[in-house]
Design a protein around this motif. Sequence first.
Motif, PDB file in Angstrom:
ATOM      1  N   ALA A   1       0.814  -1.202   0.000  1.00 19.55           N
ATOM      2  CA  ALA A   1       0.000   0.000   0.000  1.00 19.55           C
ATOM      3  C   ALA A   1       0.850   1.255   0.000  1.00 19.55           C
ATOM      4  CB  ALA A   1      -0.909   0.008   1.224  1.00 19.55           C
TER       5      ALA A   1
ATOM      6  N   ARG B   1       3.016   2.761  -1.959  1.00 18.34           N
ATOM      7  CA  ARG B   1       3.062   3.727  -3.049  1.00 18.34           C
ATOM      8  C   ARG B   1       1.793   4.543  -3.117  1.00 18.34           C
ATOM      9  NH1 ARG B   1       4.554   1.722  -8.667  1.00 18.34           N
ATOM     10  NH2 ARG B   1       3.061   0.130  -8.123  1.00 18.34           N
ATOM     11  N   ALA B   2       0.673   3.831  -3.030  1.00 19.56           N
ATOM     12  CA  ALA B   2      -0.606   4.528  -3.083  1.00 19.56           C
ATOM     13  C   ALA B   2      -0.712   5.500  -1.922  1.00 19.56           C
ATOM     14  CB  ALA B   2      -1.748   3.522  -3.021  1.00 19.56           C
ATOM     15  N   ALA B   3      -0.277   5.052  -0.746  1.00 16.92           N
ATOM     16  CA  ALA B   3      -0.393   5.879   0.430  1.00 16.92           C
ATOM     17  C   ALA B   3       0.481   7.110   0.305  1.00 16.92           C
ATOM     18  CB  ALA B   3      -0.006   5.088   1.662  1.00 16.92           C
ATOM     19  N   ARG B   4       1.677   6.940  -0.258  1.00 16.24           N
ATOM     20  CA  ARG B   4       2.553   8.083  -0.415  1.00 16.24           C
ATOM     21  C   ARG B   4       1.922   9.097  -1.368  1.00 16.24           C
ATOM     22  NH1 ARG B   4       7.114   7.091  -3.209  1.00 16.24           N
ATOM     23  NH2 ARG B   4       7.210   4.938  -2.513  1.00 16.24           N
ATOM     24  N   ALA B   5       1.338   8.549  -2.392  1.00 16.88           N
ATOM     25  CA  ALA B   5       0.712   9.432  -3.367  1.00 16.88           C
ATOM     26  C   ALA B   5      -0.431  10.227  -2.747  1.00 16.88           C
ATOM     27  CB  ALA B   5       0.190   8.617  -4.546  1.00 16.88           C
ATOM     28  N   ALA B   6      -0.967   9.709  -1.644  1.00 17.43           N
ATOM     29  CA  ALA B   6      -2.151  10.319  -1.071  1.00 17.43           C
ATOM     30  C   ALA B   6      -1.858  11.598  -0.312  1.00 17.43           C
ATOM     31  CB  ALA B   6      -2.845   9.326  -0.145  1.00 17.43           C
TER      32      ALA B   6
ATOM     33  N   TRP C   1     -11.536   6.836   2.221  1.00 20.91           N
ATOM     34  CA  TRP C   1     -10.184   7.296   1.895  1.00 20.91           C
ATOM     35  C   TRP C   1      -9.175   6.779   2.919  1.00 20.91           C
ATOM     36  CZ3 TRP C   1      -7.837   9.470  -2.118  1.00 20.91           C
ATOM     37  CH2 TRP C   1      -6.584  10.063  -1.924  1.00 20.91           C
TER      38      TRP C   1
ATOM     39  N   ARG D   1      -6.310   4.162   1.915  1.00 15.41           N
ATOM     40  CA  ARG D   1      -5.044   4.789   1.585  1.00 15.41           C
ATOM     41  C   ARG D   1      -3.986   4.671   2.666  1.00 15.41           C
ATOM     42  NH1 ARG D   1      -4.719   6.704  -3.622  1.00 15.41           N
ATOM     43  NH2 ARG D   1      -6.417   5.475  -4.452  1.00 15.41           N
ATOM     44  N   TYR D   2      -4.383   4.466   3.890  1.00 16.13           N
ATOM     45  CA  TYR D   2      -3.384   4.437   4.954  1.00 16.13           C
ATOM     46  C   TYR D   2      -3.377   3.082   5.633  1.00 16.13           C
ATOM     47  CZ  TYR D   2      -4.171   9.397   4.214  1.00 16.13           C
ATOM     48  OH  TYR D   2      -4.342  10.625   3.641  1.00 16.13           O
ATOM     49  N   ARG D   3      -2.190   2.699   6.081  1.00 18.27           N
ATOM     50  CA  ARG D   3      -2.079   1.495   6.893  1.00 18.27           C
ATOM     51  C   ARG D   3      -1.702   1.929   8.295  1.00 18.27           C
ATOM     52  NH1 ARG D   3      -4.581   0.238   3.654  1.00 18.27           N
ATOM     53  NH2 ARG D   3      -4.483  -1.359   2.067  1.00 18.27           N
TER      54      ARG D   3
ATOM     55  N   PRO E   1      -2.013   3.040  -8.560  1.00 17.80           N
ATOM     56  CA  PRO E   1      -1.163   4.111  -8.030  1.00 17.80           C
ATOM     57  C   PRO E   1      -0.422   4.841  -9.149  1.00 17.80           C
ATOM     58  CG  PRO E   1      -0.748   2.022  -6.899  1.00 17.80           C
ATOM     59  CD  PRO E   1      -1.685   1.729  -8.029  1.00 17.80           C
TER      60      PRO E   1
ATOM     61  N   GLU F   1      -1.857   8.237 -10.197  1.00 12.27           N
ATOM     62  CA  GLU F   1      -1.551   9.355  -9.315  1.00 12.27           C
ATOM     63  C   GLU F   1      -0.078   9.741  -9.418  1.00 12.27           C
ATOM     64  OE1 GLU F   1      -3.270   8.487  -5.334  1.00 12.27           O
ATOM     65  OE2 GLU F   1      -4.403   7.087  -6.574  1.00 12.27           O
ATOM     66  N   GLU F   2       0.761   8.704  -9.518  1.00 10.67           N
ATOM     67  CA  GLU F   2       2.184   8.994  -9.589  1.00 10.67           C
ATOM     68  C   GLU F   2       2.506   9.823 -10.824  1.00 10.67           C
ATOM     69  OE1 GLU F   2       4.487   5.421  -9.150  1.00 10.67           O
ATOM     70  OE2 GLU F   2       3.930   5.351  -7.045  1.00 10.67           O
TER      71      GLU F   2
ATOM     72  N   ARG G   1       1.601  13.271 -10.234  1.00  6.40           N
ATOM     73  CA  ARG G   1       2.525  13.909  -9.296  1.00  6.40           C
ATOM     74  C   ARG G   1       3.825  14.305  -9.989  1.00  6.40           C
ATOM     75  NH1 ARG G   1       4.762  12.647  -4.337  1.00  6.40           N
ATOM     76  NH2 ARG G   1       5.355  10.622  -5.144  1.00  6.40           N
TER      77      ARG G   1
ATOM     78  N   PRO H   1      -1.323  17.479  -4.314  1.00  5.27           N
ATOM     79  CA  PRO H   1      -2.211  16.388  -3.871  1.00  5.27           C
ATOM     80  C   PRO H   1      -3.686  16.764  -4.020  1.00  5.27           C
ATOM     81  CG  PRO H   1      -0.435  16.720  -2.291  1.00  5.27           C
ATOM     82  CD  PRO H   1      -0.276  17.788  -3.329  1.00  5.27           C
TER      83      PRO H   1
END
Lengths: 288, 285, 333
Positions: A10, A12-17, B91, B95-97, B176, B179-180, B183, B189
Amino acid sequence: MAVIDMPAPAERAARAAGSPAGARILIGIAVVLTLAFIVVPVVVIFAQAFARGLAPYLASVTERDTLRAVGLTVLVALLAVPVNVAFGLVAAWAITKFEFRGKKFLLTAIELPFSISPIVAGVAYILVYGSNGLLGPFLEANDLRIMFALPGIVLVTIFVTSPFVVRELVPLMQVQGSDQEEVAATLGASGLQIFWRVTLPNIRWALFYGVVLCTARAIGEFGAVSVVSGHVRGETNTLPLQVELLYHDYNAAGAFAAASTLTLIALATLAIRAVIERRLPRTGRVGH
Amino acid sequence: MSTIALDGAQIVRPRRVLPGFGLTMGATLLYLAVIVLLPVTALVLKSAEIGWDGFWRIVTGPRTLAALKLTFGAAFLATLFNAAYGLLMAWVLTRYRFRGREILDALIDLPFALPTAVAGLALTALYANNGWYGSVLEPAGFPVVYTMVGVAIAMAFTSVPFVVRTVQPVLESIQPEIEEASRTLGAYPGTIFRRVIFPIILPSYLTGCALAFARSLGEFGAVIFIAGNLPFKTEIAALLIYIRLEEFDYPAASAIAAILLAAAFVTLLTTNLLQLWQLRYSRKV
Amino acid sequence: MRQILILGAALALALSPASAQDKPGDILNASYDVARELFQQINPVFAAEWKAKTGQTLEIKQSHNGTSRQARSIVEGLQADVVTFNQATDVQFLAEKGFVAADWQTKFGNNASPFYSFPAFLVRKGNPKNIKDWSDLARADVKAVFPNPKTSGNARYTYLAAYAFGLEQAKGDDAKAQAFVKTVLSNVPVFDTGGRAATTTFVERNIGDVLITFESEVNGIRREYGDKGYEIVIPSLSILGEFPVAVVDRVAARRNTQDVSRAYLEFLYSEAGQDILAKNFNRVHNPAVAEKYKAQFPPVRLVKVEDVFGGWEKATKTHFAEGGVLDQVFVNR
């Protein structure tokens, strides 16, 4: 408070967030809101149930009418859930294994009970099975009692819980496709054999989850059952109705005690869901 | 909780290899006819009995109008809350762990698992002027119980999972790389979310909101405890149906029920159209 | 899996309510909302007496709700053998539908009403708002709690009592009486659907300065919540509330329970029955019992619906029907 640690997939996706600080703030808001809005009400139930200690609590939950309400609720669930399991399997098979016109319409019809107010459902059933309903004269002539008795409660429960199993099965079976079944059919397996040996093992967790959801709703249904129950103490009061009744019986503690029993069932449902979640491919459960 | 989405990419099969079409289709239709269509038809017939004029008179009666206004208004408020809270939860959960994420995820389903009467009891105890929240809010000039806000809170509570559970899977499925790429091209963001992510989740987001709205319209158990049931003020449509039944007024009960039924139909139809739109989107992405 | 199912089914059967499909030996009493505790006390005494007399074990089941709703449920198929209501109109409705004998009021004593009561006030400790009579309910600083007259027989009595008071004050001027009742109704913060829900609002939610409900319920609450120090106020005038009973002939005939149903209702008139009724603050006609409980029943001036409003039918039409006075009051708030 939650601490952020990001496993690789997760990451990469999280960083992008966004920035870690932003993440912390969002997580913080999410946790606080969930605690305040969802968790605290549940805590209140237990706090109220045990407000006067353990002994009154036990006395409340073992009271004769409450026990009978538990019995009735279990019975209703045992009758309604298998019906909807059978329906769910059959409908999912028809929808996912074959192409036909009007599939969208069929799915809408299946989902309809989910959007209908339970009160409206109760009224609709009275208009069919009540003494003055569509089938009223026929039922009266044959001395059949549906409304204000067990059959009526079971029927409305079946109605409000009917979409649960189907909606868990259809997305999964669609993703899985029919290749395995078709191979089995080519090899000469009968329909039932295909179902038992090929399909069922593939969908068993989704099916189980559907059953759990269906059961939870069957146990907790209030509005529709309230319309058709007749509120006979110790006979046609299900546990949710018993909660309301006790609440109005100068017995708030008893009401919260009964409510806490239902809450435990709800929490157990969530626990089972969490366990199944790990066994189920994510795509299967959520329908994409 | 998600709606059943048809897999648009499925290939139309020219012939039926598998057995059981007639049997399963027949059983499904029979079941639907008995369990769903029969009562719905009875309801429509009953409200048709009084004729268009009678129907119109009942639904435009001041008390009915007030109840419908309250119901739709509170459902709208509840949906607004869930639109914000649901998007945030979806979200954060995808998106977060973080430690406790799975518990947070599981808690989202609690309002579905909890019987509505229990939810109503709990919310009333919490927001009443002698409850944990109410004892703070009410002196501060924000009475909740027996107000429209209370109705909206009960509706919001019981429909929490819809938005989260429809948006979550779509968010998860976004690559991802997209988004990358943005970016790398120098987008902020906020811009990425607005210009890239939001358009992708929009159809399912709207679907979730529509479902939450439909559920809120019909909610009964949770609301009646907290509403105070004051005619013209905090009396929801479902309760008015109940009251009309108690007054032996079947035509009025069925007429109001028909309105709620129609609203449910429209919402379902909308969500299905939204899903078609989404399929088109997912093919483009 | 199958074993689990069988086990579950067995468990459900063991726990399930003794299936009471039409066996003689049980009757269902469909009653008004706040009569719960009353019949819980009466039923075992009658069951014991019935067993001594006939040898039959009897279970008396209770259902409590607004009586209009109960009447509707019975017409739609609720298998109630007897009704013990708080208003004649709902029994009359059953009579019109052929469920109850047309001359039901002559089947038992005192117009088939074994006891009576009237709307009284319950105020908070020390009566801080100094509420003495109906006129105080029209004061801007007083909030009164009673259920919705549309759904609750209990509240219809309250409404009519206030109206009767207004009429008397205005020397029979209907317009003034209506204005008075409007003011009273506009001071009601919450209209619950049933009497007991109103009690909960007043007691548990701390809403309102005065709760208006039957004298029996008012006393019951004071006893139940002794620690809160509620006080009872008897207004200068109130309306006679009768509690009509009837055997639901159509159901009783089908279930073959006419005898026991009749005996059950007759028991309410017996010395033992009247004693329990009076003990629960219901006023009774039996002279001996009335004498025994004299101390707990202060004198009160009661008017009758028949005398002031020309009977229930007329009162319902004028005040409670769609578009009646009550609706106009609600619209104008």
